[in-house]
Design a protein around this motif. Structure first.
Motif, PDB file in Angstrom:
ATOM      1  N   SER A  81      -2.367 -74.564  33.765  1.00  0.00           N
ATOM      2  CA  SER A  81      -3.001 -73.271  34.009  1.00  0.00           C
ATOM      3  C   SER A  81      -3.816 -73.272  35.292  1.00  0.00           C
ATOM      4  N   VAL A  82      -3.939 -72.083  35.848  1.00  0.00           N
ATOM      5  CA  VAL A  82      -4.832 -71.800  36.965  1.00  0.00           C
ATOM      6  C   VAL A  82      -5.717 -70.687  36.447  1.00  0.00           C
ATOM      7  N   GLY A  83      -6.944 -71.008  36.107  1.00  0.00           N
ATOM      8  CA  GLY A  83      -7.797 -70.030  35.433  1.00  0.00           C
ATOM      9  C   GLY A  83      -7.156 -69.661  34.111  1.00  0.00           C
ATOM     10  N   ASP A  84      -6.977 -68.371  33.876  1.00  0.00           N
ATOM     11  CA  ASP A  84      -6.366 -67.904  32.635  1.00  0.00           C
ATOM     12  C   ASP A  84      -4.849 -67.743  32.746  1.00  0.00           C
ATOM     13  N   ALA A  85      -4.296 -68.007  33.918  1.00  0.00           N
ATOM     14  CA  ALA A  85      -2.855 -67.813  34.144  1.00  0.00           C
ATOM     15  C   ALA A  85      -2.098 -69.132  34.000  1.00  0.00           C
ATOM     16  N   THR A  86      -0.862 -69.030  33.563  1.00  0.00           N
ATOM     17  CA  THR A  86       0.011 -70.196  33.504  1.00  0.00           C
ATOM     18  C   THR A  86       0.340 -70.629  34.930  1.00  0.00           C
ATOM     19  N   THR A  87       0.310 -71.929  35.181  1.00  0.00           N
ATOM     20  CA  THR A  87       0.644 -72.449  36.501  1.00  0.00           C
ATOM     21  C   THR A  87       2.049 -72.006  36.882  1.00  0.00           C
ATOM     22  N   THR A  88       2.184 -71.523  38.108  1.00  0.00           N
ATOM     23  CA  THR A  88       3.467 -71.065  38.621  1.00  0.00           C
ATOM     24  C   THR A  88       3.925 -71.985  39.740  1.00  0.00           C
ATOM     25  N   VAL A  89       5.178 -72.409  39.665  1.00  0.00           N
ATOM     26  CA  VAL A  89       5.792 -73.196  40.727  1.00  0.00           C
ATOM     27  C   VAL A  89       6.708 -72.260  41.507  1.00  0.00           C
ATOM     28  N   LEU A  90       6.393 -72.075  42.779  1.00  0.00           N
ATOM     29  CA  LEU A  90       7.212 -71.256  43.670  1.00  0.00           C
ATOM     30  C   LEU A  90       8.309 -72.139  44.241  1.00  0.00           C
ATOM     31  N   ILE A  91       9.552 -71.648  44.219  1.00  0.00           N
ATOM     32  CA  ILE A  91      10.710 -72.435  44.654  1.00  0.00           C
ATOM     33  C   ILE A  91      11.468 -71.669  45.726  1.00  0.00           C
ATOM     34  N   ALA A  92      11.637 -72.300  46.886  1.00  0.00           N
ATOM     35  CA  ALA A  92      12.430 -71.713  47.965  1.00  0.00           C
ATOM     36  C   ALA A  92      13.617 -72.614  48.257  1.00  0.00           C
ATOM     37  N   GLY A  93      14.749 -71.997  48.551  1.00  0.00           N
ATOM     38  CA  GLY A  93      15.934 -72.775  48.887  1.00  0.00           C
ATOM     39  C   GLY A  93      17.137 -71.876  49.058  1.00  0.00           C
ATOM     40  N   ASP A  94      18.175 -72.428  49.660  1.00  0.00           N
ATOM     41  CA  ASP A  94      19.384 -71.658  49.931  1.00  0.00           C
ATOM     42  C   ASP A  94      20.456 -71.811  48.870  1.00  0.00           C
ATOM     43  N   ASP A  95      20.280 -72.710  47.916  1.00  0.00           N
ATOM     44  CA  ASP A  95      21.284 -72.954  46.877  1.00  0.00           C
ATOM     45  C   ASP A  95      20.764 -72.399  45.547  1.00  0.00           C
ATOM     46  N   ALA A  96      21.353 -71.298  45.099  1.00  0.00           N
ATOM     47  CA  ALA A  96      20.891 -70.624  43.878  1.00  0.00           C
ATOM     48  C   ALA A  96      20.986 -71.531  42.655  1.00  0.00           C
ATOM     49  N   LEU A 150      -3.637 -73.180  53.179  1.00  0.00           N
ATOM     50  CA  LEU A 150      -4.834 -72.390  52.899  1.00  0.00           C
ATOM     51  C   LEU A 150      -5.537 -72.893  51.644  1.00  0.00           C
ATOM     52  N   GLN A 151      -4.758 -73.137  50.602  1.00  0.00           N
ATOM     53  CA  GLN A 151      -5.338 -73.616  49.345  1.00  0.00           C
ATOM     54  C   GLN A 151      -6.029 -74.968  49.533  1.00  0.00           C
ATOM     55  N   LEU A 152      -5.385 -75.891  50.259  1.00  0.00           N
ATOM     56  CA  LEU A 152      -5.989 -77.200  50.512  1.00  0.00           C
ATOM     57  C   LEU A 152      -7.279 -77.092  51.314  1.00  0.00           C
ATOM     58  N   THR A 153      -7.275 -76.247  52.345  1.00  0.00           N
ATOM     59  CA  THR A 153      -8.488 -76.124  53.160  1.00  0.00           C
ATOM     60  C   THR A 153      -9.623 -75.477  52.374  1.00  0.00           C
ATOM     61  N   LYS A 178     -14.667 -74.250  48.471  1.00  0.00           N
ATOM     62  CA  LYS A 178     -14.698 -72.810  48.199  1.00  0.00           C
ATOM     63  C   LYS A 178     -13.941 -72.483  46.920  1.00  0.00           C
ATOM     64  N   ILE A 179     -12.983 -73.359  46.557  1.00  0.00           N
ATOM     65  CA  ILE A 179     -12.330 -73.327  45.250  1.00  0.00           C
ATOM     66  C   ILE A 179     -12.300 -74.767  44.753  1.00  0.00           C
ATOM     67  N   SER A 180     -12.093 -74.938  43.467  1.00  0.00           N
ATOM     68  CA  SER A 180     -12.053 -76.296  42.929  1.00  0.00           C
ATOM     69  C   SER A 180     -10.631 -76.859  43.006  1.00  0.00           C
ATOM     70  N   TRP A 181     -10.519 -78.167  42.863  1.00  0.00           N
ATOM     71  CA  TRP A 181      -9.208 -78.828  42.841  1.00  0.00           C
ATOM     72  C   TRP A 181      -8.479 -78.548  41.536  1.00  0.00           C
ATOM     73  N   THR A 182      -9.144 -77.875  40.593  1.00  0.00           N
ATOM     74  CA  THR A 182      -8.497 -77.457  39.345  1.00  0.00           C
ATOM     75  C   THR A 182      -8.162 -75.969  39.395  1.00  0.00           C
ATOM     76  N   GLY A 183      -8.404 -75.352  40.533  1.00  0.00           N
ATOM     77  CA  GLY A 183      -8.137 -73.937  40.725  1.00  0.00           C
ATOM     78  C   GLY A 183      -6.922 -73.725  41.603  1.00  0.00           C
ATOM     79  N   GLY A 184      -6.919 -72.603  42.278  1.00  0.00           N
ATOM     80  CA  GLY A 184      -5.819 -72.291  43.181  1.00  0.00           C
ATOM     81  C   GLY A 184      -5.350 -70.878  43.010  1.00  0.00           C
ATOM     82  N   PHE A 185      -4.147 -70.622  43.495  1.00  0.00           N
ATOM     83  CA  PHE A 185      -3.560 -69.291  43.415  1.00  0.00           C
ATOM     84  C   PHE A 185      -2.657 -69.194  42.178  1.00  0.00           C
ATOM     85  N   ALA A 186      -2.587 -68.014  41.614  1.00  0.00           N
ATOM     86  CA  ALA A 186      -1.737 -67.781  40.452  1.00  0.00           C
ATOM     87  C   ALA A 186      -0.931 -66.513  40.667  1.00  0.00           C
ATOM     88  N   THR A 187       0.181 -66.413  39.966  1.00  0.00           N
ATOM     89  CA  THR A 187       0.941 -65.173  39.979  1.00  0.00           C
ATOM     90  C   THR A 187       0.788 -64.518  38.629  1.00  0.00           C
TER      91      THR A 187
END
Length: 191
Positions: free
Chosen positions: A121-136, A171-174, A180-189
């Motif tokens: 989790s990130v806060g109250d949201a389930t952790t989201t893994v963003l995936i980019a690539g050219d092979d569906a 941005l998240q690492l900096t 400014k945010i914790s290492w247990t925080g971050g962005f969520a979708t």
């Protein structure tokens, strides 16, 4: 059944291993400097710092042919923490893809911290893994591992989107390094 080889036994390698194992995926965890262990997974996760990518690819790249290769790096300047080290129109994932033309390269896990992968989790949201690539099919395979492990997976588009993912990761690492945010925080979708 899909199997994963993770090269890198640090916090991220262990967290990704735990997520995959939680979902029933067989995981092989290999130390970055362990040149003797053969990579057996259908998916290879490069859980090493960006500066180590070229050495890992030089040493093991031939064995990645036909496999899904996941770059999790954030190519930031670790001395200054003020910039990415790849060209503005490029990405670490594009460099990996160019070096491994016989592999299906994806960008994923770089916008999450190990703690949010482990907690699910990130806060109250389930952790989201963003995936980019050219092979569906490769993206679907990785997304299945992620969701079986209890996390959300979002298709972020083609491999060209890796540069935006790396910018978000930077941005998240900096923000975390500046406390400014914790290492247990971050962005969520959220849907």
């Amino acid at each position: 059944m899909t199997t994963i080889s993770i090269i890198g036994t640090g916090n991220m390698g262990q967290a990704i291993s735990a997520v995959a194992g939680k979902g029933g995926t067989t995981v092989q965890l290999i130390g970055e400097d362990d040149a003797t262990t053969q990579v057996t997974g259908d998916i290879v996760v490069l859980a090493v710092p960006y500066p180590a990518l070229s050495a890992v690819i030089a040493e093991r790249g031939a064995s990645f042919a036909g496999k899904i290769v996941v770059d999790i790096t954030n190519p930031l300047n670790f001395e200054t923490f003020d910039s990415l080290t790849v060209p503005a129109d490029g990405s670490a994932a594009a460099e990996v893809a160019a070096a491994l033309p016989d592999s299906r390269v994806l960008k994923a896990f770089n916008t999450t911290f190990a703690a949010t992968l482990s907690s699910g989790s990130v806060g109250d949201a389930t952790t989201t893994v963003l995936i980019a690539g050219d092979d569906a099919d490769a993206k679907t395979t990785l997304a299945s591992v992620v969701t079986a492990g209890g996390l959300k997976a979002v298709d972020a588009g083609s491999l060209k989107r890796a540069r935006e993912l790396e910018a978000v990761g930077f941005l998240q690492l900096t923000l975390a390094a500046a406390e400014k945010i914790s290492w247990t925080g971050g962005f969520a979708t959220v849907a």
